[in-house]
Design an enzyme around this catalytic site. Structure first.
Site, mmCIF file in Angstrom:
data_model
loop_
_atom_site.group_PDB
_atom_site.id
_atom_site.type_symbol
_atom_site.label_atom_id
_atom_site.label_comp_id
_atom_site.label_asym_id
_atom_site.label_seq_id
_atom_site.Cartn_x
_atom_site.Cartn_y
_atom_site.Cartn_z
ATOM 1 N N ARG A 21 16.241 33.043 41.325
ATOM 2 C CA ARG A 21 14.753 33.466 41.657
ATOM 3 C C ARG A 21 14.978 35.117 41.467
ATOM 4 O O ARG A 21 13.873 35.707 41.409
ATOM 5 C CB ARG A 21 14.068 33.255 42.734
ATOM 6 N N GLY A 86 25.765 21.587 47.930
ATOM 7 C CA GLY A 86 25.134 21.565 49.158
ATOM 8 C C GLY A 86 25.732 22.276 50.340
ATOM 9 O O GLY A 86 27.136 22.754 50.043
ATOM 10 N N THR A 87 25.221 22.756 51.326
ATOM 11 C CA THR A 87 25.316 23.567 52.334
ATOM 12 C C THR A 87 26.823 22.815 53.013
ATOM 13 O O THR A 87 27.814 23.647 53.700
ATOM 14 C CB THR A 87 24.776 24.095 53.240
ATOM 15 N N GLU A 166 14.932 18.655 56.353
ATOM 16 C CA GLU A 166 14.813 19.334 55.137
ATOM 17 C C GLU A 166 13.273 19.382 54.761
ATOM 18 O O GLU A 166 12.853 17.973 55.111
ATOM 19 C CB GLU A 166 15.581 19.007 54.079
ATOM 20 N N TYR A 398 34.069 75.143 29.425
ATOM 21 C CA TYR A 398 34.364 74.079 28.493
ATOM 22 C C TYR A 398 34.456 74.899 27.087
ATOM 23 O O TYR A 398 33.439 75.514 26.689
ATOM 24 C CB TYR A 398 33.425 73.058 28.454
HETATM 25 C C1 UD1 Z 1 19.022 25.912 53.991
HETATM 26 C C2 UD1 Z 1 19.051 24.636 54.926
HETATM 27 C C3 UD1 Z 1 17.443 24.725 55.707
HETATM 28 C C4 UD1 Z 1 17.402 26.100 56.099
HETATM 29 C C5 UD1 Z 1 17.533 27.242 55.170
HETATM 30 C C6 UD1 Z 1 17.523 28.608 55.797
HETATM 31 C C7 UD1 Z 1 20.416 22.998 54.300
HETATM 32 C C8 UD1 Z 1 20.670 21.439 53.718
HETATM 33 N N1 UD1 Z 1 19.455 23.541 54.765
HETATM 34 O O1 UD1 Z 1 18.173 25.479 52.994
HETATM 35 O O2 UD1 Z 1 17.486 23.715 56.629
HETATM 36 O O3 UD1 Z 1 15.907 26.201 56.789
HETATM 37 O O4 UD1 Z 1 18.803 26.820 54.533
HETATM 38 O O5 UD1 Z 1 17.488 29.444 54.710
HETATM 39 O O6 UD1 Z 1 21.511 23.612 54.844
HETATM 40 N N2 UD1 Z 1 24.990 27.718 49.631
HETATM 41 C C9 UD1 Z 1 26.404 27.395 49.133
HETATM 42 N N3 UD1 Z 1 26.584 26.298 48.272
HETATM 43 C C10 UD1 Z 1 25.849 25.368 48.179
HETATM 44 C C11 UD1 Z 1 24.401 25.315 48.637
HETATM 45 C C12 UD1 Z 1 23.982 26.559 49.239
HETATM 46 O O7 UD1 Z 1 27.271 28.303 49.388
HETATM 47 O O8 UD1 Z 1 26.056 24.192 47.447
HETATM 48 C C13 UD1 Z 1 24.823 28.604 50.273
HETATM 49 C C14 UD1 Z 1 23.776 29.838 49.368
HETATM 50 O O9 UD1 Z 1 24.292 30.493 48.655
HETATM 51 C C15 UD1 Z 1 22.947 30.223 50.440
HETATM 52 C C16 UD1 Z 1 22.846 29.196 51.525
HETATM 53 O O10 UD1 Z 1 23.978 28.283 51.378
HETATM 54 O O11 UD1 Z 1 23.503 31.542 50.920
HETATM 55 C C17 UD1 Z 1 21.713 28.335 51.783
HETATM 56 O O12 UD1 Z 1 21.238 27.714 50.518
HETATM 57 P P1 UD1 Z 1 20.003 27.650 49.859
HETATM 58 O O13 UD1 Z 1 20.152 26.805 48.750
HETATM 59 O O14 UD1 Z 1 19.227 28.553 49.901
HETATM 60 O O15 UD1 Z 1 19.486 26.576 51.237
HETATM 61 P P2 UD1 Z 1 18.024 26.085 51.363
HETATM 62 O O16 UD1 Z 1 17.602 24.688 50.502
HETATM 63 O O17 UD1 Z 1 17.070 27.110 51.356
#
Ligand code: UD1
Ligand code: MG
Length: 496
Positions: A21, A86-87, A166, A398
């Site tokens: 974004r 995923g986180t 989520e 210069y």
């Molecule tokens: C995540 C949370 C959500 C929370 C929100 C807050 C999860 C499943 N959900 O959602 O509950 O309210 O953050 O902002 O955790 N990242 C990685 N690897 C990945 C995915 C993400 O390093 O595979 C990092 C991203 O760079 C970012 C953070 O994790 O810094 C959060 O990722 P993002 O995709 O923004 O999470 P949300 O879906 O918004």
């Protein structure tokens, strides 16, 4: 090194996301507010809780991000996330890397690389609540009017935290919950390790959710709790440029307020921008439209502004810097700079010295009490003490291929429009005449003149511009001189 490291076992900063974004060729976490990249803020906060280890999970634009991190914090561990999204997966790969020497025990903190206003104080509070309550997981939450997009905090009727849902997986009733997951947590290392093993991708996004750890930890008999912050800015992420600018403005508001509380006068906080890295002393005054960046240090009683931008500039005690654009300069105590002055790197101005209006300086050392008051350029030069450089002087440094030095002594007085053709040296106490082009060294105490004799072509205007305003006025002046030859009337004629 502190003798006992009381911080958590590790902080894991998640920074693998694509940040689409932002619509930028620069990775999101390398965008800056307050003079630091977003991930720079995250690292600074993570380090402030004194963790035994610090890991960053990267993937998107991996090499660019990794080299930035190496510059900022070479001892941080960079972990690559694989294809699994995923986180939860991000934390899993980090934990595997951190566990590789010996399995972690104690507290593992997770934060995000794109949440720049989180403070060490709030993170410490999260850790201390987590440890004093003996929790398996403690999550940082906030209550928002608009919770769209966030994971919602599920609580039992007695208020105990039961889990996180989520947004995309939530029921209508759950979507009504206003308490959201910030994504910042303290975990017990063993609980985290065991729970991650059981996490699936069975959800709306097909990702391994870190948020599932809470439900799993509860099911395994662990205590799960939340720290609710009322300061939403501290948990706000920068996802697009609108949020980036809002976070930048709020960051600045906080920095400026902190300096005012520390004894700095800021006449107009809204137009005063101060990087996190800047140092100010008590009784500094900042006038409107002033931006202080990088490694800038302003000493006591100095006045900076209005309309001044300084980057990596040291301003001495009691100095004044007005309408100036400067970088890499050192300004002595009681010195005066501006208005309309361009200070370039390597400018060193001695105590009580002056660089005045419409001056450009670069790589020049100016001794105590010396003045370059108006209209000129001084580059690749050394100027002694108590020297006065006249209006419009230039160091011609210069030759079209190489730069050369000009060395000017102490107690020197130079005439207006002197040009120093470098390399050249001017001895102590020397003078130069107006318009001198100094090509040869000037001995101490000498007057350097490079004069072409002036010739006046009498009557040239009447002959060559007949009927012009100049010609008419010239003729009138000649007539006046002719008819005013008595001593008395000559005196009157000279009255102003
Ligand atoms: C995540 C949370 C959500 C929370 C929100 C807050 C999860 C499943 N959900 O959602 O509950 O309210 O953050 O902002 O955790 N990242 C990685 N690897 C990945 C995915 C993400 O390093 O595979 C990092 C991203 O760079 C970012 C953070 O994790 O810094 C959060 O990722 P993002 O995709 O923004 O999470 P949300 O879906 O918004
Ligand atoms: Mg997401």
């Amino acid at each position: 090194m502190s003798p006992v490291n009381t911080g958590p076992a590790a902080v894991i900063v998640l920074a693998a996301g694509a940040g689409t974004r932002m619509k930028s060729r620069t990775p999101k976490i390398l965008h800056e507010i307050g003079g630091r990249s977003l991930v720079g803020h995250a690292l600074h906060t993570a380090r402030s809780v004194n963790p035994k280890q610090l890991a960053l999970v990267v993937r998107h634009e991996r090499d660019l991000v990794a080299s930035h991190l190496n510059e900022l914090d070479p001892s941080a561990l960079i972990v690559d996330q694989d294809d699994l999204p995923g986180t939860g997966r991000a934390v899993e790969v980090a934990l595997e890397a951190l566990d590789s020497t010996a399995p972690l025990t104690g507290t593992v903190v997770v934060t995000y690389g794109d949440v720049p206003l989180l403070t060490g104080d709030l993170l410490s509070e999260l850790i201390s609540v987590h440890e004093s309550e003996g929790n398996a997981v403690t999550v940082l939450t906030a209550v928002l009017d608009d919770a769209t997009g966030y994971g919602r905090i599920l609580r039992d009727v007695d208020g105990t935290v039961a889990g996180i849902r989520e947004h995309k997986d939530a029921s209508d009733a759950e979507l009504g919950i206003k308490e959201v997951n910030s994504g910042i947590y303290a975990f017990d290392a063993a609980v985290l390790r065991d729970s991650l093993r059981h996490i699936t991708t069975d959800n709306a996004q097909g990702e391994k959710y870190l948020t599932d750890v809470l439900g799993l930890a509860r099911a395994a008999g662990g205590r799960v709790a939340a720290v609710v912050t009322s300061d939403r800015w501290q948990v706000e992420g920068a996802n697009d440029r609108v949020q980036l600018s809002a976070l930048g403005a709020e960051h600045n508001r906080r920095v400026v307020e902190a300096w005012m509380r520390a004894g700095v006068t800021v006449v107009d906080p809204a137009t005063t921008w101060i990087d996190s890295t800047v140092m100010l002393e008590e009784d500094v005054r900042l006038l409107p439209n002033t931006q202080l960046h990088g490694d800038t240090h302003v000493a006591r009683d100095a006045v900076v502004g209005p309309d001044t931008t300084l980057t990596d500039v040291t301003v001495g005690e009691g100095a004044t810097v007005i309408r100036t654009h400067g970088s890499g300069a050192v300004l002595g105590a009681g010195s005066k700079v501006g208005p309309f002055t361009y200070l370039r790197p390597g400018t060193v101005l001695g105590e009580t010295g002056k660089i005045g209006a419409f001056y450009e300086t670069k790589n020049v050392t100016i001794g105590r009490g010396s003045k370059l008051s108006h209209l000129g350029y001084a580059g690749d030069a050394e100027i002694g003490e108590d020297t006065n450089i006249g209006c419009g002087n230039i160091t011609a440094n210069y030759d079209g291929e190489k730069k050369h030095r000009t060395v000017i002594g102490s107690g020197v007085r130079t005439g207006s429009n002197t040009v120093f053709v470098a390399p050249v040296e001017v001895g102590d106490g020397a003078y130069t005449g107006a318009g001198a082009v100094v090509r040869q060294n000037v001995p101490a105490g000498a007057l350097a003149l490079s004069l072409a004799k002036q010739r006046n072509a009498e009557g040239w205007v009447t002959a060559n511009r007949p009927g012009s305003v100049s010609a008419k006025l010239a003729e009138a002046a000649a007539h006046f001189e002719d008819s005013s030859e008595t001593p008395a009337s000559t005196e009157e004629g000279k009255q102003p």
